[in-house]
Design a protein around this motif. Sequence first.
Motif, PDB file in Angstrom:
ATOM      1  N   THR A 173       0.560  -1.137  -0.020  1.00  0.00           N
ATOM      2  CA  THR A 173      -0.265  -0.021   0.223  1.00  0.00           C
ATOM      3  C   THR A 173       1.039   1.265   0.171  1.00  0.00           C
ATOM      4  O   THR A 173       2.092   0.930   0.957  1.00  0.00           O
ATOM      5  N   THR A 174       0.391   2.159  -1.381  1.00  0.00           N
ATOM      6  CA  THR A 174       1.242   3.389  -0.673  1.00  0.00           C
ATOM      7  C   THR A 174       0.745   4.591  -0.833  1.00  0.00           C
ATOM      8  O   THR A 174      -0.390   4.648  -1.934  1.00  0.00           O
ATOM      9  N   SER A 175       0.210   5.655   0.128  1.00  0.00           N
ATOM     10  CA  SER A 175       0.274   6.970   0.503  1.00  0.00           C
ATOM     11  C   SER A 175       0.384   7.956   0.166  1.00  0.00           C
ATOM     12  O   SER A 175       1.560   8.125   0.683  1.00  0.00           O
ATOM     13  N   GLY A 176      -0.275   8.214  -0.918  1.00  0.00           N
ATOM     14  CA  GLY A 176       0.051  10.536  -0.828  1.00  0.00           C
ATOM     15  C   GLY A 176       1.161  10.291  -2.279  1.00  0.00           C
ATOM     16  O   GLY A 176       1.532   9.005  -2.734  1.00  0.00           O
ATOM     17  N   ARG A 177       0.651  11.616  -2.745  1.00  0.00           N
ATOM     18  CA  ARG A 177       1.821  11.933  -4.060  1.00  0.00           C
ATOM     19  C   ARG A 177       3.344  10.848  -3.761  1.00  0.00           C
ATOM     20  O   ARG A 177       3.942  10.681  -4.359  1.00  0.00           O
ATOM     21  N   GLU A 178       3.966  11.927  -2.966  1.00  0.00           N
ATOM     22  CA  GLU A 178       5.332  11.692  -3.070  1.00  0.00           C
ATOM     23  C   GLU A 178       5.845  10.693  -2.657  1.00  0.00           C
ATOM     24  O   GLU A 178       6.748   9.879  -3.225  1.00  0.00           O
ATOM     25  N   ALA A 179       4.858   9.519  -1.660  1.00  0.00           N
ATOM     26  CA  ALA A 179       5.750   7.895  -1.712  1.00  0.00           C
ATOM     27  C   ALA A 179       5.617   7.613  -3.184  1.00  0.00           C
ATOM     28  O   ALA A 179       6.124   6.651  -3.206  1.00  0.00           O
ATOM     29  N   LEU A 180       4.014   7.685  -3.528  1.00  0.00           N
ATOM     30  CA  LEU A 180       3.732   7.067  -4.681  1.00  0.00           C
ATOM     31  C   LEU A 180       5.140   7.629  -6.436  1.00  0.00           C
ATOM     32  O   LEU A 180       5.539   6.757  -6.710  1.00  0.00           O
ATOM     33  N   ARG A 181       5.017   8.878  -5.828  1.00  0.00           N
ATOM     34  CA  ARG A 181       6.299   9.080  -7.529  1.00  0.00           C
ATOM     35  C   ARG A 181       7.277   8.408  -6.842  1.00  0.00           C
ATOM     36  O   ARG A 181       8.749   7.810  -7.493  1.00  0.00           O
ATOM     37  N   LYS A 182       7.603   8.543  -5.398  1.00  0.00           N
ATOM     38  CA  LYS A 182       9.008   7.586  -4.850  1.00  0.00           C
ATOM     39  C   LYS A 182       9.266   5.853  -5.305  1.00  0.00           C
ATOM     40  O   LYS A 182      10.213   5.364  -6.277  1.00  0.00           O
ATOM     41  N   GLY A 183       8.289   5.462  -5.527  1.00  0.00           N
ATOM     42  CA  GLY A 183       7.842   4.811  -5.813  1.00  0.00           C
ATOM     43  C   GLY A 183       7.966   4.160  -7.266  1.00  0.00           C
ATOM     44  O   GLY A 183       8.641   3.271  -7.679  1.00  0.00           O
ATOM     45  N   MET A 184       6.937   4.734  -7.880  1.00  0.00           N
ATOM     46  CA  MET A 184       7.472   4.795  -9.755  1.00  0.00           C
ATOM     47  C   MET A 184       8.445   5.049  -9.837  1.00  0.00           C
ATOM     48  O   MET A 184       9.054   4.334 -11.244  1.00  0.00           O
ATOM     49  N   ALA A 185       9.030   6.527  -9.625  1.00  0.00           N
ATOM     50  CA  ALA A 185      11.009   6.351  -9.328  1.00  0.00           C
ATOM     51  C   ALA A 185      11.517   5.061  -9.819  1.00  0.00           C
ATOM     52  O   ALA A 185      12.812   5.113 -10.945  1.00  0.00           O
ATOM     53  N   ALA A 186      11.337   4.634  -9.166  1.00  0.00           N
ATOM     54  CA  ALA A 186      12.095   3.092  -8.869  1.00  0.00           C
ATOM     55  C   ALA A 186      11.858   2.358  -9.534  1.00  0.00           C
ATOM     56  O   ALA A 186      13.028   1.203 -10.322  1.00  0.00           O
ATOM     57  N   ARG A 187      10.148   2.052 -10.157  1.00  0.00           N
ATOM     58  CA  ARG A 187      10.633   1.614 -11.303  1.00  0.00           C
ATOM     59  C   ARG A 187      10.314   2.375 -12.681  1.00  0.00           C
ATOM     60  O   ARG A 187      10.815   1.407 -13.434  1.00  0.00           O
ATOM     61  N   GLU A 188      10.642   3.535 -12.742  1.00  0.00           N
ATOM     62  CA  GLU A 188      11.153   3.749 -14.654  1.00  0.00           C
ATOM     63  C   GLU A 188      12.440   3.858 -14.497  1.00  0.00           C
ATOM     64  O   GLU A 188      13.283   3.604 -15.640  1.00  0.00           O
ATOM     65  N   ALA A 189      13.037   3.250 -13.187  1.00  0.00           N
ATOM     66  CA  ALA A 189      15.691   3.190 -13.416  1.00  0.00           C
ATOM     67  C   ALA A 189      14.964   1.309 -14.239  1.00  0.00           C
ATOM     68  O   ALA A 189      16.023   1.386 -14.245  1.00  0.00           O
ATOM     69  N   LYS A 190      13.931   1.115 -13.485  1.00  0.00           N
ATOM     70  CA  LYS A 190      14.520  -0.657 -14.384  1.00  0.00           C
ATOM     71  C   LYS A 190      14.530  -0.242 -15.620  1.00  0.00           C
ATOM     72  O   LYS A 190      13.401  -1.138 -16.320  1.00  0.00           O
ATOM     73  N   SER A 191      15.595   0.303 -16.638  1.00  0.00           N
ATOM     74  CA  SER A 191      15.155   0.198 -17.695  1.00  0.00           C
ATOM     75  C   SER A 191      15.025  -1.035 -18.652  1.00  0.00           C
ATOM     76  O   SER A 191      15.426  -0.858 -19.944  1.00  0.00           O
ATOM     77  N   PHE A 192      16.166  -2.139 -17.955  1.00  0.00           N
ATOM     78  CA  PHE A 192      16.054  -3.375 -18.577  1.00  0.00           C
ATOM     79  C   PHE A 192      14.533  -4.387 -19.040  1.00  0.00           C
ATOM     80  O   PHE A 192      14.579  -5.231 -19.011  1.00  0.00           O
ATOM     81  N   ARG A 193      13.376  -3.253 -18.396  1.00  0.00           N
ATOM     82  CA  ARG A 193      11.822  -3.765 -18.236  1.00  0.00           C
ATOM     83  C   ARG A 193      11.354  -3.093 -19.288  1.00  0.00           C
ATOM     84  O   ARG A 193      11.498  -2.175 -19.420  1.00  0.00           O
ATOM     85  N   THR A 194      10.334  -4.175 -19.874  1.00  0.00           N
ATOM     86  CA  THR A 194       9.639  -4.090 -20.712  1.00  0.00           C
ATOM     87  C   THR A 194       8.011  -4.502 -20.715  1.00  0.00           C
ATOM     88  O   THR A 194       8.718  -5.529 -20.549  1.00  0.00           O
ATOM     89  N   ALA A 195       7.092  -4.058 -21.013  1.00  0.00           N
ATOM     90  CA  ALA A 195       5.693  -4.001 -20.121  1.00  0.00           C
ATOM     91  C   ALA A 195       5.377  -3.065 -20.719  1.00  0.00           C
ATOM     92  O   ALA A 195       5.243  -2.190 -21.410  1.00  0.00           O
ATOM     93  N   ARG A 196       3.812  -4.499 -21.197  1.00  0.00           N
ATOM     94  CA  ARG A 196       2.155  -2.861 -21.287  1.00  0.00           C
ATOM     95  C   ARG A 196       1.040  -4.310 -21.159  1.00  0.00           C
ATOM     96  O   ARG A 196       1.160  -4.820 -20.377  1.00  0.00           O
ATOM     97  N   HIS A 197       0.889  -2.400 -20.019  1.00  0.00           N
ATOM     98  CA  HIS A 197      -0.383  -3.091 -19.922  1.00  0.00           C
ATOM     99  C   HIS A 197      -1.542  -2.801 -20.483  1.00  0.00           C
ATOM    100  O   HIS A 197      -1.650  -1.813 -21.438  1.00  0.00           O
ATOM    101  N   LEU A 198      -2.380  -4.264 -20.962  1.00  0.00           N
ATOM    102  CA  LEU A 198      -3.628  -3.661 -21.724  1.00  0.00           C
ATOM    103  C   LEU A 198      -4.951  -4.113 -20.837  1.00  0.00           C
ATOM    104  O   LEU A 198      -5.668  -4.457 -20.230  1.00  0.00           O
ATOM    105  N   CYS A 199      -5.343  -2.440 -21.422  1.00  0.00           N
ATOM    106  CA  CYS A 199      -6.472  -2.273 -20.318  1.00  0.00           C
ATOM    107  C   CYS A 199      -7.816  -2.385 -21.494  1.00  0.00           C
ATOM    108  O   CYS A 199      -8.657  -2.224 -22.045  1.00  0.00           O
TER     109      CYS A 199
END
Length: 160
Positions: free
Chosen positions: A54-80
């Motif tokens: 569980t992640t709460s608040g914009r800054e915590a979300l930004r920090k968590g997503m920055a960690a994901r963004e740093a994984k430049s070796f990962r390719t993903a596609r989310h199909l909605c």
Amino acid sequence: MESEPIDPTQRLLIERDCERLVIDCCHFVDHGQASRIADLFSEDGVWTAPGLFTTSGREALRKGMAAREAKSFRTARHLCSNFRLEILDANHAEGVVYVTIYRHDGREGEETGKGPSPLEEPPLMVGEYRDRFVRTAEGWRIARREVGAAFVRSRSDGKQ
């Protein structure tokens, strides 16, 4: 006390604004801009996957997503698909969208996007994003996102 009825044009605009938030979330994570997702949430927004995080608040979300963004070796596609929105009133709505996530991790330090990734495995997950939306001074934002999995890829070692 009943809220004012929402006219058909306003209903369409709300639906489109909320759908765009869902689409932008997926686009940003899939295209190396995951930290931008934080701005799609309300200041006190929550993203949760029960039993996982569980992640709460914009800054915590930004920090968590920055960690994901740093994984430049990962390719993903989310199909909605199958986006469904229930407008509760002029400032609140709830929605659900089915999500199928394909993901491939290359070697760390290796940039993705230099060609197609192998599609040797089934999707990582098939499930739902259950969202609560709120109208803010900035426009419509996600107040809460809950991830629910219906199907999860088994790991090759037999663990989840």
